[in-house]
Enzyme design. Structure first.
Site, short mmCIF file in Angstrom:
data_model
loop_
_atom_site.label_atom_id
_atom_site.label_comp_id
_atom_site.label_asym_id
_atom_site.label_seq_id
_atom_site.Cartn_x
_atom_site.Cartn_y
_atom_site.Cartn_z
N ASP A 57 0.95 -1.22 -0.09
CA ASP A 57 0.01 -0.05 0.00
C ASP A 57 0.63 1.26 0.02
O ASP A 57 1.95 1.32 -0.64
CB ASP A 57 -1.01 0.03 1.03
CG ASP A 57 -2.32 0.64 0.77
OD1 ASP A 57 -2.36 1.86 0.82
OD2 ASP A 57 -3.25 -0.15 1.11
N HIS A 115 -3.32 5.98 3.51
CA HIS A 115 -4.31 5.01 3.32
C HIS A 115 -3.57 3.66 3.69
O HIS A 115 -4.35 2.88 4.44
CB HIS A 115 -4.41 4.85 1.77
CG HIS A 115 -5.30 3.85 0.90
ND1 HIS A 115 -4.96 2.57 0.81
CD2 HIS A 115 -6.70 4.03 0.75
CE1 HIS A 115 -6.02 1.74 0.42
NE2 HIS A 115 -6.83 2.63 0.36
N SER A 171 -11.54 -0.92 -0.17
CA SER A 171 -10.25 -0.76 0.77
C SER A 171 -10.19 -1.14 1.84
O SER A 171 -9.29 -1.78 2.62
CB SER A 171 -9.44 0.44 0.60
OG SER A 171 -8.80 0.79 -0.85
#
Length: 625
Positions: free
Chosen positions: A147, A208, A377
């Site tokens: 990620d 994220h 996600s």
């Protein structure tokens, strides 16, 4: 769907510079058969001029250095030459790539695609809280999070970050996010999400990955005893024509390939790889696609080692999945909300393996903070963490059997996809760990799509075109009223009708099903002249870029200004086809169904041998009737 920028928000972007207008070619008297070297080239590579970043696939990894040296000697820019890998990455023109393809050591050349992240704590719904109380925490296993890196010092992770790495592509206007500034780095600090390049105007672009890692294996996550292998796979792009905004993060295919190989070689006891990113959309398995043929062997090799690859299905309200969730051996994860309804934004259908909580999920973000996000996600790390729990409980059981066990124990969601009834389990990790009977099925009934308006209705807005046109990259007006990005509604029925909670703001397709002409879409994207908000239109362009192979890989349409110019520039037959294609994809983003005609027309646009007649015919097939 082609896997271009997953991966990791929701737009697939190959970084190709703006191209000059393509003049119409006269219709040739005969079309010669493509040579063997031409067949190695992906359609549309640098078709309209300029250069393109491309992956050169090799038959023999041992030829990596010789081929790279020969390419450099022929003045082709070699931008990445990973050791002992069967590929190199180059930047070249169509002519340079065609010449390179004549080398017998090269098997194919295609774009180095880039993928964006896909963008709530619902441990009670999946039984994780009770699993923890019974001692199931995932200790002895790890989750690899590919990620945007991780906040190493966040209190949610304790001392459980067991390894770090970074694979971050560099190109013109593209910066590495590895702390050392290079294209790769391993060891402690390699995936640090608190570096200066992660910051833009006071916002951390890299949060994220920390959020995802917290859901999978944070102290308040699904597997609070599991280790974390944090791998940064993104690069920073500061180009509004690519991002649709000032800055964004994209994960290149070359970076993802290196990261998956790194995980495969790891000595850590990894249960799952988490990929909360996605590219192009696919209604069926994409195993046989160009991208699938590259990634499926890597996913299969990980599975053979006892490591599942868990991938976000995508946030487009699409009856299918994004790449690489569409690979059959990956575990594709959709999102549900806390009322046990499929999230309004989530992709769905037979290609989705599991649903998991993905609406309003609170988790860690950099600088020792927490935040609430929604998206597939967020759903994906619930499943990755659950597999860590199962593998810790039964380390000798094969990973395919553990995946089957997790799916069999899930609560069935029953719903329609077209004329077909589909049943997809919702994650229930406690049932999987204890062998208890699955909860009763829930029938999910989407709200009917609105009918198209009368096509004879006159255009309610005047054509705003003038000699000046819109500004190159229009921003939302400070005085305009921004409407939410449209999301479909959903009713869930068990024995009574359940009203879902308010949908999260996630970029997804609309539901009006209205077909507009190119002229009307130009009105919409022209600043403050249409009925749709800038936020909605920007969302639509991101969806177009994921679904299309032309935008923005060949024709840029990442911002409202560039989209306006594509819709209005119709001097050549290729420009007319571009306008028709963008019109068709915007209609699709607005809720109309069907992409086969658009994809067929795009094949014509991508071919350098398409005649004037073929271009005109393709444009007519996709225009609103």
């Amino acid at each position: 769907m082609r896997l271009r920028p997953l991966v990791v928000c929701a737009i697939l972007l190959a970084l190709v510079p703006a191209a000059p207008a393509f003049a119409d070619d006269p219709t040739p008297t005969a079309t010669p058969s493509p040579s063997a070297s031409q067949e190695k080239l992906e359609d549309g590579l640098a078709l309209d001029g300029g250069t393109v970043r491309a992956i050169v696939e090799l038959a023999d990894p041992g030829q990596n250095a010789p081929v790279a040296s020969q390419a450099a000697a022929d003045s082709v820019d070699v931008v990445l030459r990973p050791e002992s890998q069967p590929f190199i990455v180059v930047q070249g023109t169509a002519e340079e790539l065609a010449a390179l393809a004549e080398d017998s050591r090269i098997t194919s050349i295609h774009r180095d695609r880039a993928y964006p992240p896909t963008a709530a704590n619902n441990l009670v719904q999946i039984g994780a809280d009770q699993a923890h109380a019974q001692g199931f925490t995932g200790t002895g296993q790890a989750v690899a999070v590919l990620d945007t890196g991780i906040d190493e010092d966040h209190p949610n992770f304790g001392n459980r970050i067991v390894d770090e790495a970074c694979f971050s592509a560099v190109d013109t206007g593209v910066q590495s996010l590895c702390p050392n500034g290079q294209t790769s780095q391993t060891g402690k600090g390699a995936a640090n999400a608190m570096t200066a390049k992660c910051l833009a105007n006071g916002v951390n672009l890299c949060e994220h990955g920390t959020h995802v890692a917290g859901i999978a294996a944070g102290d308040s996550g699904v597997a609070p005893g599991a280790g974390i292998v944090a791998v940064q796979v993104f690069s920073r792009v500061d180009d509004e024509s690519v991002c649709g905004e000032a800055s964004c993060l994209l994960a290149y295919e070359s970076s993802l390939r290196l990261a998956l190989d790194y995980v495969a070689a790891s000595t850590q006891p990894i249960a799952a790889v988490n990929l909360s990113l996605g590219g192009g959309l696919s209604e069926t398995s994409c195993d046989d696609s160009e991208e699938g043929a590259i990634f499926k062997p890597k996913i299969d090799a990980l599975l053979a080692k006892g490591i599942a690859t868990v991938v976000a299905a995508g946030n487009e309200y699409f009856e299918g999945t994004s790449f690489p969730a569409c690979i059959s051996s990956a575990v594709a994860v959709g999102a549900n909300d806390d009322s046990d309804a499929i999230a309004d934004f989530s992709n769905r259908g037979a290609g989705v393996d599991l649903f998991a909580p993905g609406v309003d999920i609170e988790s860690s973000v950099p600088d020792d903070q927490t935040a609430v996000y929604s998206g597939t996600s967020m759903a994906t790390p619930h499943v990755a963490g659950a597999l860590a729990l199962l593998k810790a409980q039964s380390p000798q059981t094969s990973m395919p059997d553990l995946i089957t066990k997790l799916k069999s124990a899930g609560r069935p969601y029953v719903y329609q996809v077209g004329e077909t009834q589909v049943t997809t389990p919702r994650l229930d990790v406690l049932a999987a760990l204890t062998g208890s009977t699955p909860q009763p099925p829930i029938t999910q009934t989407p709200a009917p799509a609105p009918e198209d308006p009368d096509p004879s209705d006159p255009d309610p807005e005047p054509d705003p075109s003038d000699s000046s046109g819109p500004s190159p990259s229009p921003e939302p007006s400070a005085t305009s009223t921004t409407t939410p990005v449209p999301v479909p509604t959903l009713t869930v029925t068990v024995t009574v009708t359940v009203t879902p909670t308010a949908p999260a703001t996630v970029c997804t397709r609309g539901t009006t099903g209205t077909r507009l002409t190119a002229k009307k879409w130009a009105v919409e994207v022209h600043r403050s002249s249409g009925k749709l908000s800038d936020a909605t239109l920007t969302c639509y362009l991101k969806l177009v870029q994921k679904a299309s192979t032309v935008f923005p890989e060949l024709t840029k349409a990442s911002s409202l200004g560039t989209a306006y110019r594509v819709l209005k520039a119709k001097k050549t037959n290729r420009e007319k086809l571009d306008a028709a294609l963008l019109t068709g994809w915007l209609n699709w983003a607005n809720g109309t169904n069907g992409t086969a005609t658009l994809k067929s027309a795009e094949k014509v646009r991508l071919s350098a041998k398409s005649t004037t007649t073929a271009l005109k015919k393709a444009a007519k097939t996709v225009l609103p009737k």
